[in-house]
Design a protein around this motif. Structure first.
Motif, PDB file in Angstrom:
ATOM      1  N   ILE A 117     -31.120 -17.716 -19.765  1.00  0.00           N
ATOM      2  CA  ILE A 117     -31.678 -18.097 -21.065  1.00  0.00           C
ATOM      3  C   ILE A 117     -33.160 -17.756 -21.143  1.00  0.00           C
ATOM      4  CG2 ILE A 117     -32.435 -20.482 -20.664  1.00  0.00           C
ATOM      5  CD1 ILE A 117     -30.845 -21.235 -23.202  1.00  0.00           C
ATOM      6  N   VAL A 118     -33.884 -17.879 -20.022  1.00  0.00           N
ATOM      7  CA  VAL A 118     -35.296 -17.476 -19.985  1.00  0.00           C
ATOM      8  C   VAL A 118     -35.411 -15.966 -20.126  1.00  0.00           C
ATOM      9  CG1 VAL A 118     -37.323 -17.309 -18.488  1.00  0.00           C
ATOM     10  CG2 VAL A 118     -36.100 -19.479 -18.690  1.00  0.00           C
ATOM     11  N   SER A 119     -34.537 -15.246 -19.445  1.00  0.00           N
ATOM     12  CA  SER A 119     -34.552 -13.791 -19.506  1.00  0.00           C
ATOM     13  C   SER A 119     -34.261 -13.291 -20.914  1.00  0.00           C
ATOM     14  CB  SER A 119     -33.529 -13.224 -18.517  1.00  0.00           C
ATOM     15  OG  SER A 119     -33.455 -11.827 -18.618  1.00  0.00           O
ATOM     16  N   GLY A 120     -33.226 -13.834 -21.548  1.00  0.00           N
ATOM     17  CA  GLY A 120     -32.857 -13.378 -22.881  1.00  0.00           C
ATOM     18  C   GLY A 120     -33.842 -13.798 -23.948  1.00  0.00           C
ATOM     19  N   TYR A 121     -34.447 -14.962 -23.799  1.00  0.00           N
ATOM     20  CA  TYR A 121     -35.341 -15.471 -24.845  1.00  0.00           C
ATOM     21  C   TYR A 121     -36.702 -14.788 -24.818  1.00  0.00           C
ATOM     22  CZ  TYR A 121     -37.931 -18.766 -27.767  1.00  0.00           C
ATOM     23  OH  TYR A 121     -38.712 -19.339 -28.749  1.00  0.00           O
ATOM     24  N   VAL A 183     -28.011 -14.993 -30.245  1.00  0.00           N
ATOM     25  CA  VAL A 183     -28.349 -16.190 -31.020  1.00  0.00           C
ATOM     26  C   VAL A 183     -29.795 -16.167 -31.483  1.00  0.00           C
ATOM     27  CG1 VAL A 183     -28.571 -18.710 -30.913  1.00  0.00           C
ATOM     28  CG2 VAL A 183     -26.591 -17.584 -29.885  1.00  0.00           C
ATOM     29  N   LYS A 184     -30.720 -15.677 -30.651  1.00  0.00           N
ATOM     30  CA  LYS A 184     -32.133 -15.745 -31.017  1.00  0.00           C
ATOM     31  C   LYS A 184     -32.487 -14.814 -32.172  1.00  0.00           C
ATOM     32  CE  LYS A 184     -34.586 -12.312 -28.209  1.00  0.00           C
ATOM     33  NZ  LYS A 184     -35.687 -12.107 -27.255  1.00  0.00           N
ATOM     34  N   ALA A 191     -36.643 -19.328 -38.670  1.00  0.00           N
ATOM     35  CA  ALA A 191     -37.148 -20.381 -39.541  1.00  0.00           C
ATOM     36  C   ALA A 191     -37.678 -21.556 -38.740  1.00  0.00           C
ATOM     37  CB  ALA A 191     -36.040 -20.835 -40.488  1.00  0.00           C
ATOM     38  N   ILE A 192     -36.944 -21.935 -37.682  1.00  0.00           N
ATOM     39  CA  ILE A 192     -37.386 -23.052 -36.838  1.00  0.00           C
ATOM     40  C   ILE A 192     -38.689 -22.710 -36.135  1.00  0.00           C
ATOM     41  CG2 ILE A 192     -36.789 -24.427 -34.801  1.00  0.00           C
ATOM     42  CD1 ILE A 192     -33.834 -24.018 -35.646  1.00  0.00           C
ATOM     43  N   ARG A 193     -38.795 -21.466 -35.674  1.00  0.00           N
ATOM     44  CA  ARG A 193     -40.023 -21.045 -35.006  1.00  0.00           C
ATOM     45  C   ARG A 193     -41.195 -21.055 -35.987  1.00  0.00           C
ATOM     46  NH1 ARG A 193     -38.310 -16.589 -33.449  1.00  0.00           N
ATOM     47  NH2 ARG A 193     -37.646 -17.113 -31.331  1.00  0.00           N
ATOM     48  N   ALA A 194     -40.949 -20.631 -37.249  1.00  0.00           N
ATOM     49  CA  ALA A 194     -41.999 -20.627 -38.267  1.00  0.00           C
ATOM     50  C   ALA A 194     -42.481 -22.033 -38.599  1.00  0.00           C
ATOM     51  CB  ALA A 194     -41.500 -19.933 -39.533  1.00  0.00           C
ATOM     52  N   LEU A 195     -41.600 -23.019 -38.434  1.00  0.00           N
ATOM     53  CA  LEU A 195     -41.971 -24.412 -38.698  1.00  0.00           C
ATOM     54  C   LEU A 195     -42.779 -25.033 -37.559  1.00  0.00           C
ATOM     55  CD1 LEU A 195     -38.665 -25.716 -40.318  1.00  0.00           C
ATOM     56  CD2 LEU A 195     -40.840 -25.279 -41.465  1.00  0.00           C
ATOM     57  N   GLY A 196     -42.963 -24.279 -36.498  1.00  0.00           N
ATOM     58  CA  GLY A 196     -43.809 -24.756 -35.410  1.00  0.00           C
ATOM     59  C   GLY A 196     -43.080 -25.343 -34.224  1.00  0.00           C
ATOM     60  N   LYS A 205     -32.453 -27.130 -27.781  1.00  0.00           N
ATOM     61  CA  LYS A 205     -31.890 -27.832 -28.935  1.00  0.00           C
ATOM     62  C   LYS A 205     -31.092 -26.931 -29.864  1.00  0.00           C
ATOM     63  CE  LYS A 205     -33.469 -32.111 -28.472  1.00  0.00           C
ATOM     64  NZ  LYS A 205     -32.588 -33.310 -28.459  1.00  0.00           N
ATOM     65  N   HIS A 206     -31.415 -25.642 -29.860  1.00  0.00           N
ATOM     66  CA  HIS A 206     -30.797 -24.768 -30.852  1.00  0.00           C
ATOM     67  C   HIS A 206     -30.063 -23.569 -30.252  1.00  0.00           C
ATOM     68  CE1 HIS A 206     -32.802 -27.000 -34.062  1.00  0.00           C
ATOM     69  NE2 HIS A 206     -33.904 -26.941 -33.339  1.00  0.00           N
ATOM     70  N   ILE A 207     -30.558 -23.019 -29.151  1.00  0.00           N
ATOM     71  CA  ILE A 207     -29.876 -21.865 -28.553  1.00  0.00           C
ATOM     72  C   ILE A 207     -28.789 -22.306 -27.588  1.00  0.00           C
ATOM     73  CG2 ILE A 207     -30.166 -19.871 -27.039  1.00  0.00           C
ATOM     74  CD1 ILE A 207     -32.853 -19.348 -28.254  1.00  0.00           C
TER      75      ILE A 207
END
Length: 296
Positions: A117-121, A183-184, A191-196, A205-207
């Protein structure tokens, strides 16, 4: 009729997660072989927990006078070359076999999920370093890698768990990385990232909740592989040490008596084969049930 009464009587909107779980469950129970495999695994777990309390004999007690006895009313599965009751040893060995399977997969999946998950994100150099490391591990067949690790660490159940878990890390890492990359890219993640939202919150929580389906299937199938690998290592004398009643070690002890007492090797061999088959059947059923493209 009053408008408020009309709104009150409107049926509640169904929970999409609950609806999806019902669909998955319905698809699963329609697969009869998977249901049988699931029930057999549940039965095996019950034996692992309660079986030792009902074992008629001490699994390590020797009775040389009655060695290599065939199955009878006194010894249901017969006795081995030291006169030990095979039925009692099978009951005690069930817990050891399942422990190795579940523990090694849990450890390997945990490390593999984190790396994947760290590698893909994050991608970039982080992705390159992690994936090239996983490629190195994948270059070795799983059983050979586990064999090399156990040879260095020494023969014991704990070392077998460590060796088998390390050999399964790259499998989980590659699956999680691929799912994370898919997924990312979805709009709601942007949108979630834009919200901070922090990276940690986005990842866990989301991926992660959206990539569990392939993990469940792979973990189930990997338990079967882990049991085979652990039994193979014990068969070679690098796993459980005598007089531990581990199925692979029991099979190794019985190979010298295949002609005059075949039950000594046949019974633990059948136990390994049946449990591995049950996990494979269950994994295939879960894969079909969790497939989003499957028809209800």
């Amino acid at each position: 009729m009053d408008s408020r009464s009309h709104v009150t009587n409107r049926p509640p909107h169904p929970n999409p997660r609950l609806t999806n779980r019902k669909k998955v469950f319905n698809r699963f129970i329609r697969n009869k072989s998977a249901v049988v495999g699931g029930f057999f695994i549940l039965f095996t777990i019950i034996i692992a927990i309660f079986g030792p309390f009902f074992a008629p004999y001490d699994p390590t007690a020797q009775d040389i006078v009655n060695k290599l006895q065939p199955p009878s009313s006194e010894h249901w599965f017969g006795t081995d070359n030291f006169g030990r009751d095979i039925f009692s040893r099978i009951l005690h060995g069930t817990a050891i076999t399942l422990f190795v399977g579940f523990a090694s997969v849990a450890l390997g999946a945990t490390l593999g999920v984190l790396l994947g998950i760290v590698s893909g994100y994050y991608g970039g150099k982080t992705d390159s370093v992690i994936m090239r490391s996983m490629d190195v591990l994948l270059a070795f067949p799983g059983i050979l890698l586990a064999l090399a690790i156990v040879s260095v660490l020494g023969g014991s159940i704990i070392n077998v768990v460590i060796a088998v878990s390390i050999s399964s890390i790259p499998i989980f890492a590659r699956i999680v990385r691929g799912s994370t990359l898919s997924v990312k890219k979805l709009e709601y993640i942007d949108a979630i990232r834009a919200l901070g939202a922090s990276d940690r919150r986005i990842i866990f929580k989301h991926i992660f909740p959206n990539i569990t389906s392939p993990l469940i299937v792979q973990a189930t199938l990997n338990i079967a592989t882990a049991i085979l690998s652990a039994s193979g290592l014990s068969f070679l004398g690098l796993g459980a040490q005598p007089p531990t009643p581990e199925w692979g070690a029991m099979l190794s002890d019985g190979r010298n008596f295949l002609y005059n007492a075949p039950h000594v090797a046949l019974i633990p061999g059948l136990a390994i084969a049946i449990v591995v088959l049950a996990f494979n059947i269950l994994g295939d059923g879960l894969r079909d049930a969790l497939d989003p493209k499957a028809k209800d």
